[in-house]
Motif scaffolding. Structure first.
Motif, short mmCIF file in Angstrom:
data_model
loop_
_atom_site.label_atom_id
_atom_site.label_comp_id
_atom_site.label_asym_id
_atom_site.label_seq_id
_atom_site.Cartn_x
_atom_site.Cartn_y
_atom_site.Cartn_z
N SER A 29 -88.73 7.83 33.67
CA SER A 29 -87.90 9.09 33.73
C SER A 29 -86.50 8.87 34.67
CB SER A 29 -88.54 10.44 34.28
OG SER A 29 -89.58 10.64 33.51
N SER A 30 -85.56 8.95 34.40
CA SER A 30 -84.23 8.88 35.32
C SER A 30 -84.24 10.09 36.23
CB SER A 30 -83.12 8.72 34.50
OG SER A 30 -82.65 9.57 33.48
N LEU A 31 -83.84 10.05 37.41
CA LEU A 31 -83.41 10.97 38.17
C LEU A 31 -81.88 10.86 38.58
CD1 LEU A 31 -86.22 10.32 40.73
CD2 LEU A 31 -86.27 11.94 39.11
N GLY A 32 -81.31 12.21 38.39
CA GLY A 32 -79.61 12.32 38.56
C GLY A 32 -78.98 11.14 37.79
N GLY A 33 -78.04 10.77 38.18
CA GLY A 33 -77.05 9.81 37.34
C GLY A 33 -78.34 8.75 36.67
N LEU A 34 -77.78 8.45 35.50
CA LEU A 34 -78.91 7.35 35.14
C LEU A 34 -78.74 6.06 35.68
CD1 LEU A 34 -78.52 8.04 31.16
CD2 LEU A 34 -80.37 8.52 32.86
N SER A 35 -77.38 5.64 36.30
CA SER A 35 -77.43 4.29 36.99
C SER A 35 -77.35 4.58 38.76
CB SER A 35 -76.03 3.74 36.50
OG SER A 35 -75.00 4.34 36.72
N GLY A 36 -77.47 5.60 39.08
CA GLY A 36 -77.30 5.75 40.47
C GLY A 36 -78.63 5.78 41.07
N GLN A 37 -79.70 5.93 40.61
CA GLN A 37 -80.95 6.00 41.34
C GLN A 37 -82.07 5.24 40.38
OE1 GLN A 37 -82.08 10.07 42.00
NE2 GLN A 37 -79.92 10.61 42.51
N ARG A 38 -83.30 4.87 41.19
CA ARG A 38 -84.38 4.14 40.75
C ARG A 38 -84.93 4.76 39.50
NH1 ARG A 38 -85.85 -0.18 43.72
NH2 ARG A 38 -84.76 -0.50 45.83
N GLY A 39 -85.32 6.07 39.60
CA GLY A 39 -86.07 6.58 38.48
C GLY A 39 -87.40 6.72 38.99
N HIS A 100 -78.32 18.33 27.18
CA HIS A 100 -77.53 17.18 27.12
C HIS A 100 -76.14 17.40 27.45
CE1 HIS A 100 -80.22 13.95 25.69
NE2 HIS A 100 -80.66 15.02 24.82
N LYS A 101 -75.58 18.39 27.16
CA LYS A 101 -74.13 18.85 27.65
C LYS A 101 -74.03 19.02 29.19
CE LYS A 101 -72.19 19.79 23.31
NZ LYS A 101 -70.97 19.14 22.96
N LEU A 102 -74.97 19.66 29.55
CA LEU A 102 -75.19 19.93 30.99
C LEU A 102 -75.39 18.59 31.73
CD1 LEU A 102 -75.05 21.99 33.46
CD2 LEU A 102 -77.50 22.23 32.91
N ASP A 103 -76.14 17.72 31.35
CA ASP A 103 -76.34 16.33 32.01
C ASP A 103 -74.91 15.67 31.80
OD1 ASP A 103 -78.94 17.01 32.62
OD2 ASP A 103 -79.68 15.70 31.22
N SER A 104 -74.34 15.53 31.04
CA SER A 104 -73.03 14.99 30.72
C SER A 104 -72.12 15.24 31.87
CB SER A 104 -72.79 15.13 29.15
OG SER A 104 -71.41 14.66 28.90
N PHE A 105 -72.02 16.81 31.84
CA PHE A 105 -71.12 17.39 32.62
C PHE A 105 -71.52 16.96 34.36
CE2 PHE A 105 -69.80 20.90 35.47
CZ PHE A 105 -68.46 20.90 35.25
N LEU A 106 -72.69 17.48 34.54
CA LEU A 106 -73.01 17.01 35.93
C LEU A 106 -73.28 15.90 36.41
CD1 LEU A 106 -75.99 19.83 36.14
CD2 LEU A 106 -73.91 19.78 37.12
N TYR A 107 -73.71 14.77 35.53
CA TYR A 107 -73.78 13.49 35.78
C TYR A 107 -72.79 12.29 35.30
CZ TYR A 107 -78.12 15.54 37.35
OH TYR A 107 -79.12 16.42 38.05
N ASN A 108 -71.85 12.91 34.67
CA ASN A 108 -70.81 12.01 34.10
C ASN A 108 -71.38 10.95 32.99
OD1 ASN A 108 -68.18 11.25 33.46
ND2 ASN A 108 -68.25 9.82 35.05
N ILE A 109 -72.42 11.47 32.27
CA ILE A 109 -73.00 10.74 31.26
C ILE A 109 -72.54 11.02 30.03
CG2 ILE A 109 -75.32 10.25 30.32
CD1 ILE A 109 -76.62 11.34 32.83
N PRO A 110 -72.09 10.06 29.13
CA PRO A 110 -71.53 10.38 28.00
C PRO A 110 -72.67 10.81 26.66
CG PRO A 110 -71.59 8.12 27.93
CD PRO A 110 -71.86 8.82 29.47
N VAL A 111 -72.42 12.06 25.99
CA VAL A 111 -73.42 12.25 24.92
C VAL A 111 -73.12 11.39 23.80
CG1 VAL A 111 -74.00 13.96 23.39
CG2 VAL A 111 -73.43 14.60 25.58
#
Length: 183
Positions: A29-39, A100-111
């Protein structure tokens, strides 16, 4: 491909070959931005009482092996196929699409479209996987939580670890009663 190819290495080894647990599996499970934290990488099992310590130590051994070696070619192909085939189900309900849209907005993750997702997943190699594991996970950074009788587990751990130096032994550090967990 035979049916045994469709189960995880953990399940195949600890459940299938050794018969120590009723079920075992893992997830990430990722936490926050997919590349910014360990998960969080989780492994859960339901061993028979007499195999609790054996299951814990075999799981830790397999975890360290996974961190060092990654996946076999067949395991990586199966994981990729599973991810690509399950991705469309991430959008099957309005709630999931909004999340997914909210995660995209909050964490700058493309859908990604299913085709884009398949391309990203297809580009993952075992070398890339091992590099990511080295950056994001640690062999000795884990928490073990048991639902069990403390005395039974303590006795099992003591017996299993009798040849391990005291300072390297696993110890029970905290015990919660069922009431504490509910409240």
């Amino acid at each position: 491909m035979c049916s045994s190819d469709l189960v995880s290495r953990l399940f195949r080894t600890i459940r299938g070959e050794l018969g120590w647990t009723y079920a075992i599996g893992s997830s990430y499970s990722s936490l926050g931005g997919l590349s910014g934290q360990r998960g969080l990488f989780s492994i859960a099992s339901t061993p028979s009482v007499e195999f609790t310590s054996k299951t814990i130590f075999k799981t830790l051994e397999m975890w360290k092996s996974y961190l060092e070696e990654g996946l076999t070619g067949d395991e990586l192909d199966m994981a990729k196929d599973s991810l690509v085939n399950s991705y469309p189900f991430e959008f099957e309900t309005a709630d999931k699409r909004v999340a997914h849209k909210l995660d995209s907005f909050l964490y700058n993750i493309p859908v990604l479209t299913p085709e884009e997702f398949a391309g990203k997943i297809g580009s993952i190699s075992n070398r890339k996987l091992r590099r990511a594991l080295k950056e994001k996970q640690e062999a000795e950074s884990w928490l073990i939580a048991l639902v069990a009788d403390k005395e039974v587990v303590a006795k099992d751990l003591e017996e299993y670890q009798k040849n391990i130096p005291e300072e390297k032994r696993l110890k029970i550090s905290k015990v919660y009663s069922p009431e504490e967990l509910v409240n």
